[in-house]
Design a protein around this motif. Structure first.
Motif, PDB file in Angstrom:
ATOM      1  N   ASN A 154       0.814  -1.220   0.000  1.00 41.18           N
ATOM      2  CA  ASN A 154       0.000   0.000   0.000  1.00 41.18           C
ATOM      3  C   ASN A 154       0.845   1.266   0.000  1.00 41.18           C
ATOM      4  OD1 ASN A 154      -2.474  -1.290  -0.085  1.00 41.18           O
ATOM      5  ND2 ASN A 154      -2.496  -1.585   2.133  1.00 41.18           N
ATOM      6  N   VAL A 155       2.061   1.191   0.517  1.00 42.50           N
ATOM      7  CA  VAL A 155       3.031   2.275   0.353  1.00 42.50           C
ATOM      8  C   VAL A 155       4.321   1.640  -0.165  1.00 42.50           C
ATOM      9  CG1 VAL A 155       2.109   3.874   2.097  1.00 42.50           C
ATOM     10  CG2 VAL A 155       3.794   2.153   2.787  1.00 42.50           C
ATOM     11  N   ASP A 156       5.169   2.448  -0.799  1.00 42.89           N
ATOM     12  CA  ASP A 156       6.416   1.917  -1.369  1.00 42.89           C
ATOM     13  C   ASP A 156       7.625   2.207  -0.493  1.00 42.89           C
ATOM     14  OD1 ASP A 156       5.192   0.785  -3.563  1.00 42.89           O
ATOM     15  OD2 ASP A 156       5.356   2.609  -4.764  1.00 42.89           O
ATOM     16  N   ALA A 157       7.461   3.060   0.500  1.00 37.13           N
ATOM     17  CA  ALA A 157       8.567   3.363   1.409  1.00 37.13           C
ATOM     18  C   ALA A 157       8.001   3.857   2.737  1.00 37.13           C
ATOM     19  CB  ALA A 157       9.487   4.416   0.805  1.00 37.13           C
ATOM     20  N   VAL A 158       8.781   3.697   3.795  1.00 39.37           N
ATOM     21  CA  VAL A 158       8.431   4.231   5.115  1.00 39.37           C
ATOM     22  C   VAL A 158       9.657   4.979   5.624  1.00 39.37           C
ATOM     23  CG1 VAL A 158       7.970   3.608   7.535  1.00 39.37           C
ATOM     24  CG2 VAL A 158       6.693   2.482   5.700  1.00 39.37           C
ATOM     25  N   VAL A 159       9.436   6.191   6.152  1.00 34.57           N
ATOM     26  CA  VAL A 159      10.540   6.983   6.693  1.00 34.57           C
ATOM     27  C   VAL A 159      10.473   6.921   8.221  1.00 34.57           C
ATOM     28  CG1 VAL A 159      11.627   9.263   6.758  1.00 34.57           C
ATOM     29  CG2 VAL A 159      10.521   8.476   4.655  1.00 34.57           C
ATOM     30  N   VAL A 160      11.551   6.428   8.821  1.00 35.05           N
ATOM     31  CA  VAL A 160      11.550   6.158  10.264  1.00 35.05           C
ATOM     32  C   VAL A 160      12.974   6.280  10.807  1.00 35.05           C
ATOM     33  CG1 VAL A 160      11.669   3.647   9.806  1.00 35.05           C
ATOM     34  CG2 VAL A 160      10.870   4.430  12.040  1.00 35.05           C
ATOM     35  N   ASP A 161      13.109   6.542  12.095  1.00 36.59           N
ATOM     36  CA  ASP A 161      14.421   6.689  12.738  1.00 36.59           C
ATOM     37  C   ASP A 161      15.320   5.472  12.461  1.00 36.59           C
ATOM     38  OD1 ASP A 161      12.493   8.416  13.887  1.00 36.59           O
ATOM     39  OD2 ASP A 161      13.694   8.649  15.689  1.00 36.59           O
ATOM     40  N   THR A 162      16.613   5.751  12.260  1.00 36.70           N
ATOM     41  CA  THR A 162      17.553   4.688  11.852  1.00 36.70           C
ATOM     42  C   THR A 162      17.558   3.418  12.715  1.00 36.70           C
ATOM     43  OG1 THR A 162      19.221   6.190  12.782  1.00 36.70           O
ATOM     44  CG2 THR A 162      19.222   5.916  10.411  1.00 36.70           C
ATOM     45  N   PRO A 163      17.677   3.511  14.046  1.00 41.12           N
ATOM     46  CA  PRO A 163      17.791   2.250  14.800  1.00 41.12           C
ATOM     47  C   PRO A 163      16.528   1.396  14.694  1.00 41.12           C
ATOM     48  CG  PRO A 163      18.246   4.164  16.203  1.00 41.12           C
ATOM     49  CD  PRO A 163      17.695   4.683  14.929  1.00 41.12           C
ATOM     50  N   ARG A 175      14.016  -3.542   3.917  1.00 40.77           N
ATOM     51  CA  ARG A 175      15.429  -3.179   4.115  1.00 40.77           C
ATOM     52  C   ARG A 175      15.596  -1.671   4.049  1.00 40.77           C
ATOM     53  NH1 ARG A 175      18.041  -1.899  -0.406  1.00 40.77           N
ATOM     54  NH2 ARG A 175      16.698  -1.975  -2.233  1.00 40.77           N
ATOM     55  N   VAL A 176      16.712  -1.200   4.578  1.00 38.33           N
ATOM     56  CA  VAL A 176      17.010   0.228   4.549  1.00 38.33           C
ATOM     57  C   VAL A 176      17.621   0.551   3.192  1.00 38.33           C
ATOM     58  CG1 VAL A 176      18.399   2.075   5.567  1.00 38.33           C
ATOM     59  CG2 VAL A 176      17.372   0.333   7.055  1.00 38.33           C
ATOM     60  N   ALA A 177      16.948   1.427   2.403  1.00 44.94           N
ATOM     61  CA  ALA A 177      17.474   1.794   1.081  1.00 44.94           C
ATOM     62  C   ALA A 177      18.535   2.883   1.220  1.00 44.94           C
ATOM     63  CB  ALA A 177      16.336   2.268   0.177  1.00 44.94           C
ATOM     64  N   PHE A 178      18.229   3.909   2.011  1.00 42.98           N
ATOM     65  CA  PHE A 178      19.245   4.949   2.266  1.00 42.98           C
ATOM     66  C   PHE A 178      18.915   5.679   3.559  1.00 42.98           C
ATOM     67  CE2 PHE A 178      16.018   7.213  -0.212  1.00 42.98           C
ATOM     68  CZ  PHE A 178      15.973   8.490   0.341  1.00 42.98           C
ATOM     69  N   VAL A 179      19.930   6.370   4.048  1.00 41.72           N
ATOM     70  CA  VAL A 179      19.779   7.134   5.299  1.00 41.72           C
ATOM     71  C   VAL A 179      19.845   8.616   4.964  1.00 41.72           C
ATOM     72  CG1 VAL A 179      20.938   7.694   7.486  1.00 41.72           C
ATOM     73  CG2 VAL A 179      20.685   5.303   6.782  1.00 41.72           C
ATOM     74  N   PHE A 180      18.950   9.373   5.567  1.00 44.13           N
ATOM     75  CA  PHE A 180      18.920  10.819   5.394  1.00 44.13           C
ATOM     76  C   PHE A 180      19.382  11.425   6.717  1.00 44.13           C
ATOM     77  CE2 PHE A 180      16.410  14.846   5.627  1.00 44.13           C
ATOM     78  CZ  PHE A 180      16.957  15.485   4.535  1.00 44.13           C
ATOM     79  N   GLU A 181      20.522  12.089   6.682  1.00 42.33           N
ATOM     80  CA  GLU A 181      21.110  12.550   7.950  1.00 42.33           C
ATOM     81  C   GLU A 181      20.374  13.749   8.523  1.00 42.33           C
ATOM     82  OE1 GLU A 181      25.363  12.955   7.906  1.00 42.33           O
ATOM     83  OE2 GLU A 181      25.561  10.909   7.109  1.00 42.33           O
ATOM     84  N   THR A 182      19.808  13.543   9.703  1.00 38.80           N
ATOM     85  CA  THR A 182      19.132  14.643  10.402  1.00 38.80           C
ATOM     86  C   THR A 182      19.862  14.985  11.689  1.00 38.80           C
ATOM     87  OG1 THR A 182      17.687  13.033  11.477  1.00 38.80           O
ATOM     88  CG2 THR A 182      16.827  14.100   9.490  1.00 38.80           C
TER      89      THR A 182
END
Ligand code: GLN
Length: 222
Positions: A154-163, A175-182
């Motif tokens: 239903n969604v193609d990605a989820v954005v969530v805290d790294t750990p 799986r983690v595709a990429f990390v966005f540094e915040t």
């Protein structure tokens, strides 16, 4: 009475076998509260979105929920010194798309938990630049539901805290595709003006200095 929002392993989650609330934040907060000379009492487990209102209304006295210290929140409540640092990760299905940056998610539905910095990231990096429509930014009461929807397509990605992304990736076909540094930093939340914040900060320092913090990291992150 401390409050949290479970479904955010390894920080706060319900252990299946015992049905008990456990996690890094739970142990850290109870230890900090008790070392500071107060009683922790029973935990209240509610939606992330409801934590700040519950705190300001006096239903809970402390928030331990991997809550990032943001300017907006800092205007409403007080935070302890930071106790953990994280970034945002983009989770995808294991055998599906392989985005390397937000532009690669153009036109795709993306999920996050309501009221989180993950949701803010979706808004700022995908909706505002016009990469996805507002209604393709899906909001969930809990990240567990967001990841369920990712698995079912239903969604193609989820954005969530790294750990937390890494924990989901270890348990489910994502799986983690990429990390966005915040570089966001978590704090325990107390009511504005609550003078216990000083004692709790001292306790947090002690927990870090005597090695308890590192023990908790090995227990929950390795
Ligand atoms: N750290 C993120 C935030 O504060 C997510 C916290 C959570 O979902 N428990 O918004």
């Amino acid at each position: 009475m401390p409050g949290t929002s479970s479904g955010f392993a390894p920080f706060e989650y319900i252990e299946e076998e015992t049905n008990e609330l456990v996690g890094f934040d739970v142990d850290l907060a109870v230890d900090a509260i008790e070392r500071a000379g107060y009683e922790a009492g029973d935990w209240v487990d509610i939606e992330f979105d409801s934590l700040i209102p519950s705190l300001t209304e006096g239903d809970i006295d402390l928030i331990a929920a991997a809550m990032t210290i943001t300017d907006d929140r800092d205007e409403q409540i007080d935070f302890t010194d930071p106790y953990y640092e994280a970034d945002q990760a983009v989770l995808v299905r294991e055998d599906d798309i392989d985005p390397a940056e937000f532009a690669d998610l153009e036109g795709r539905p993306v999920g996050a938990q309501s009221g989180t910095t993950g949701e803010v990231t979706v808004e700022e990096e995908l909706v505002s630049p016009g990469l996805i429509d507002g209604d393709a930014a899906r909001s969930y009461g809990n990240y567990v539901f967001a990841v369920n929807d990712l698995e079912s397509g239903n969604v193609d990605a989820v954005v969530v805290d790294t750990p937390v992304a890494e924990t989901f990736a270890g348990d489910r076909p994502v799986r983690v595709a990429f990390v966005f540094e915040t570089g966001e930093r978590y704090g325990l939340g107390l009511r504005d003006g609550d003078d216990r914040v000083g004692d709790i900060n001292d306790a947090l320092t002690e927990i870090q200095e005597d090695g308890t913090y590192d023990d908790l990291v090995s227990e929950y992150f390795e």
